[in-house]
Design a protein around this motif. Structure first.
Motif: not given
Length: 373
Positions: A157-165, A278-282
């Motif tokens: 919760m409160m994390a995103t992938y390509k600006n989608r929750s 590691y956190v991918p850029v997207m």
């Protein structure tokens, strides 16, 4: 002792709980449940959010909504909590584990397709540590093979992938509000996010013991009756009141956790004897976990002992499910276990919670530095 976790308390929880007690409406889908659900629908832009007693309950609801039957296969990582598998196993599914990526600890999206058979019904990506799986690839695979996707976003919760929750990308998403999570409903709790219109009406029925009580409450029917299989999947409004206090402060909570996560990263980044997350850029993570990886299991256990002598509680995480006795009875591992077991044996989690002070965090960092010497 610096604990691994302290359950989050903002300070307004008791006021909201007292409001529920005074109202006389203690059961599920009360005033605060409605507020929490509307908050999630608005902030995460999901079609329907429903509070549940736990993320386990949310996953069980998902398995019912997908009509999982004996003989169906469900693909997921082995590096996850037992609830991810049990929810589908209870409906008769065969669990098919695949390997993880060593960088994110998430399911390796490049090998999912090879695990698909004519019996495959769903894919369950688990967003470890609030860092997203590669959802574009996973959703494309699902579309090609006409499969359902259930996001285990217990930590997301409160994390995103390509600006989608996280939790809003698959057909169904599942959150946890356990006391170890970034936000809690007083110790236990969860939510199921319905992102496909096919499931919205049935989800309300499954959640209410298989009845259409929700339609009765809305005045759409004169009485409610048994309509479908289901169970008691509502969160009590006392818990929802506790959760509401934390949702009101969600941005501040998230910001503080990110600060703590970044302070760990900056302080430890030069230590070449450990591997950092590691956190991918997207992906935009939520600082749910800060872990480090040591050389191997012996090095990890030595690190944990070293921290314990300084009264600092650090912990490993999941024992891969396919290595357990139940995993060997009820599931199979497709392909080779290149990384799941090896990487799980290297990983240790550091204390990270909203009320962790900067001075205590600095002490943790100092003791870590002593281990390297």
């Amino acid at each position: 002792m610096i604990p691994f976790n302290i359950p989050l308390i903002i300070g307004t929880e008791l006021d909201f709980i007292q409001t529920v007690i005074s109202s006389g409406q203690l059961c599920g889908d009360g005033y605060f449940a409605q507020r929490c659900q509307q908050w999630m629908e608005h902030n995460f832009r999901c079609q329907k959010a429903l509070l549940t007693p736990s993320c386990t309950a949310s996953l069980e609801m998902a398995a019912i909504l997908l009509d999982i039957h004996p003989g169906d296969e469900v693909i997921m990582p082995s590096y996850t909590f037992t609830s991810t598998a049990n929810a589908f196993l209870l409906r008769g599914a065969t669990i098919v584990f695949v390997d993880i990526r060593p960088d994110t600890m998430n399911i390796d999206e490049t090998i999912i397709e090879n695990a698909i058979t004519p019996r495959t019904k769903a894919i369950v990506p688990v967003h470890y540590a609030g860092v997203a799986c590669d959802m574009d690839v996973i959703m494309a695979i699902a579309a090609r093979h006409r499969l359902w996707v259930v996001e285990d976003a217990a930590q997301g919760m409160m994390a995103t992938y390509k600006n989608r929750s996280l939790g809003t990308i698959g057909h169904i998403g599942c959150y946890s509000f356990h006391q170890t999570k970034n936000y809690t409903a007083g110790g236990e709790g969860g939510a199921v996010l319905i992102n496909h219109p096919t499931f919205i009406e049935r989800a309300a029925i499954v959640r209410e013991h298989g009845t259409n009580r929700n339609q009765f409450v809305r005045g759409q029917v004169d009485k409610y009756t048994w309509q479908d299989i289901g169970s008691s999947y509502l969160m009590a409004d006392l818990q929802a009141a506790y959760l509401w206090a934390q949702l009101e402060a969600a941005s501040a909570i998230n910001k503080r956790r990110i600060v703590l996560w970044n302070q760990y990263y900056q302080a430890l980044t030069a230590k070449n004897w450990m591997t950092l997350p590691y956190v991918p850029v997207m992906c935009k993570h939520n600082a749910h976990i800060f872990y480090v990886k040591l050389r191997d299991i012996d090095d990890r256990d030595g690190f944990i002992r070293h921290m314990k002598t300084a009264n600092i509680w650090t912990v490993c995480h999941y024992i891969p499910l396919h290595n357990s006795s139940a995993g060997q009875r009820f599931a199979r591992f497709h392909g080779k276990d290149h990384y799941t077991t090896r990487e799980s044996q290297r990983l240790v989690r550091l204390p990270l919670f909203y009320n962790l002070s900067d001075s205590d965090q600095q002490r943790i960092i100092d003791v870590i530095s002593e281990y390297s010497s």
